[in-house]
Design an enzyme around this catalytic site. Structure first.
Site, mmCIF file in Angstrom:
data_model
loop_
_atom_site.group_PDB
_atom_site.id
_atom_site.type_symbol
_atom_site.label_atom_id
_atom_site.label_comp_id
_atom_site.label_asym_id
_atom_site.label_seq_id
_atom_site.Cartn_x
_atom_site.Cartn_y
_atom_site.Cartn_z
ATOM 1 N N TYR A 1 35.321 37.074 6.146
ATOM 2 C CA TYR A 1 36.441 36.199 6.560
ATOM 3 C C TYR A 1 36.866 36.528 7.991
ATOM 4 C CZ TYR A 1 40.966 33.795 6.537
ATOM 5 O OH TYR A 1 42.042 32.965 6.840
ATOM 6 N N LYS B 1 36.792 33.957 11.174
ATOM 7 C CA LYS B 1 37.988 33.559 11.929
ATOM 8 C C LYS B 1 37.893 34.010 13.390
ATOM 9 C CE LYS B 1 40.312 31.082 9.004
ATOM 10 N NZ LYS B 1 40.576 29.644 9.282
HETATM 11 P P1 NAD Z 1 44.822 26.168 0.965
HETATM 12 O O1 NAD Z 1 43.812 26.571 -0.031
HETATM 13 O O2 NAD Z 1 46.084 25.550 0.496
HETATM 14 O O3 NAD Z 1 44.171 25.181 2.035
HETATM 15 C C1 NAD Z 1 42.790 25.110 2.281
HETATM 16 C C2 NAD Z 1 42.336 23.689 2.038
HETATM 17 O O4 NAD Z 1 40.943 23.583 2.397
HETATM 18 C C3 NAD Z 1 42.451 23.258 0.562
HETATM 19 O O5 NAD Z 1 43.093 22.002 0.495
HETATM 20 C C4 NAD Z 1 41.003 23.150 0.115
HETATM 21 O O6 NAD Z 1 40.789 22.181 -0.898
HETATM 22 C C5 NAD Z 1 40.318 22.766 1.419
HETATM 23 N N1 NAD Z 1 38.877 23.034 1.406
HETATM 24 C C6 NAD Z 1 38.247 24.167 1.019
HETATM 25 N N2 NAD Z 1 36.915 24.005 1.080
HETATM 26 C C7 NAD Z 1 36.701 22.736 1.544
HETATM 27 C C8 NAD Z 1 35.545 21.985 1.818
HETATM 28 N N3 NAD Z 1 34.311 22.500 1.644
HETATM 29 N N4 NAD Z 1 35.698 20.720 2.279
HETATM 30 C C9 NAD Z 1 36.935 20.177 2.451
HETATM 31 N N5 NAD Z 1 38.068 20.857 2.218
HETATM 32 C C10 NAD Z 1 37.956 22.117 1.752
HETATM 33 O O7 NAD Z 1 45.144 27.466 1.827
HETATM 34 P P2 NAD Z 1 45.906 27.622 3.246
HETATM 35 O O8 NAD Z 1 46.376 29.029 3.268
HETATM 36 O O9 NAD Z 1 46.860 26.535 3.496
HETATM 37 O O10 NAD Z 1 44.665 27.535 4.257
HETATM 38 C C11 NAD Z 1 44.623 26.625 5.357
HETATM 39 C C12 NAD Z 1 44.004 27.336 6.538
HETATM 40 O O11 NAD Z 1 44.883 28.401 6.931
HETATM 41 C C13 NAD Z 1 42.641 27.987 6.249
HETATM 42 O O12 NAD Z 1 41.787 27.759 7.360
HETATM 43 C C14 NAD Z 1 42.993 29.468 6.147
HETATM 44 O O13 NAD Z 1 41.901 30.294 6.482
HETATM 45 C C15 NAD Z 1 44.105 29.557 7.167
HETATM 46 N N6 NAD Z 1 44.973 30.728 7.059
HETATM 47 C C16 NAD Z 1 45.661 30.985 5.912
HETATM 48 C C17 NAD Z 1 46.466 32.111 5.854
HETATM 49 C C18 NAD Z 1 47.235 32.465 4.609
HETATM 50 O O14 NAD Z 1 47.721 33.619 4.522
HETATM 51 N N7 NAD Z 1 47.402 31.569 3.655
HETATM 52 C C19 NAD Z 1 46.586 32.964 6.970
HETATM 53 C C20 NAD Z 1 45.868 32.640 8.116
HETATM 54 C C21 NAD Z 1 45.070 31.520 8.157
#
Ligand code: NAD
Length: 260
Positions: free
Chosen positions: A156, A160
């Site tokens: 991961y 990123k």
């Molecule tokens: P989340 O799971 O709610 O959102 C991720 C979304 O991506 C989901 O709706 C999922 O269905 C979709 N997804 C996954 N695989 C897919 C695919 N193959 N095709 C289309 N859609 C797909 O989680 P989140 O935390 O809101 O994540 C959103 C972004 O934020 C991600 O890139 C994650 O890496 C990043 N992020 C999250 C955090 C955290 O702590 N939650 C921290 C830093 C960055």
């Protein structure tokens, strides 16, 4: 105040978590959005909340054809495209490399880099013709894991970090027509899930026992973020007036994790 009224936006992963909060905020600010979702359940939930304000496309960010379908729909419905937000992502649940299952490791690597890196590159490729026309912008959801260790395992964190490379190189290539930037959230309580090929396929971050306390303890500001804590930064970067001189930059929204 960033101005988004009438702006046309395509976002991936916008049915849940951080993406959903961005959709909510952008709709409030008068933008029109197309959301690339994984299934009909996600699409119906968006239609239920936002009605005709939001278009949905069901697809997989790892498919160029699906990204192109989504971009074409946004252009057709809204008369052009101003912003592409690459946001769909999956996590590795902080699994050390040597703890990965030997049988699954190749597929897990493909899943994590496929969604988190290839998905962003294909989305940008699909949207750039329309974005060059509108002099628009791209925003990628990076992470505190784009800069620091500890928020993920090596897969991961590497994926990123790669997002920062994509932002910088693309920003240079597509200037002066299109700006390319990132928002890098720190630990945020969402249902962020694992690689479909791993034992974490059905796991969700929010289900980790005491995840809120864990995240609070990691950040100098002392609290775990909610998805809506990051949305103003997306709005700022999407605005062609407020951010007209900003490209190749990633804004951390991580409670100060990097300060230590
Ligand atoms: P989340 O799971 O709610 O959102 C991720 C979304 O991506 C989901 O709706 C999922 O269905 C979709 N997804 C996954 N695989 C897919 C695919 N193959 N095709 C289309 N859609 C797909 O989680 P989140 O935390 O809101 O994540 C959103 C972004 O934020 C991600 O890139 C994650 O890496 C990043 N992020 C999250 C955090 C955290 O702590 N939650 C921290 C830093 C960055």
């Amino acid at each position: 105040m960033p101005k988004l009224s009438g702006s046309s936006v395509l976002i991936t992963g916008g049915a849940t978590g951080i993406g959903r909060a961005v959709v909510h905020h952008f709709v409030e600010e008068g933008a029109r959005l197309c959301v690339l979702c994984v299934n009909d359940e996600q699409a119906s939930s968006l239609r239920g909340e936002f009605g005709a304000e939001v278009e949905t496309v069901i697809g997989d960010v790892r498919s160029l054809a699906d990204n192109q379908r989504a971009a074409a729909l946004a252009v057709e419905r809204f008369g052009g495209l101003n912003t592409f937000i690459g946001n769909a992502g999956i996590w590795d649940f902080i699994t050390p490399l040597e703890a990965q299952d030997e049988e699954k490791l190749e597929r897990v690597c493909d899943d994590i880099f496929g969604v988190n890196v290839k998905g962003y590159a294909l989305g940008a490729y699909a949207c750039l013709p329309a974005l060059r026309q509108s002099k628009g912008s791209i925003i990628f959801t990076a992470s505190s894991s784009s800069f620091f260790t500890g928020g993920g395992g090596p897969l991961y964190v590497a994926s990123k970090h790669a997002v920062i490379g994509l932002i910088k190189q693309l920003a240079k290539e597509v200037a002066p027509d299109v700006r390319v930037n990132g928002v890098a959230p720190g630990g945020t309580i969402t249902n962020l899930s694992g690689s479909p090929s791993s034992e974490h396929a059905k796991s969700q971050m929010a289900e980790i026992p005491e995840i809120d306390k864990l995240l609070e303890g990691m950040t100098p500001l002392g609290f775990a973020a909610k998805p809506e804590d990051h949305v103003a930064l997306y709005a700022l970067l999407a605005c062609p007036v407020s951010a007209r001189y900003v490209t190749g930059t990633t804004i951390l929204s991580d409670g100060g994790i990097g300060v230590g």
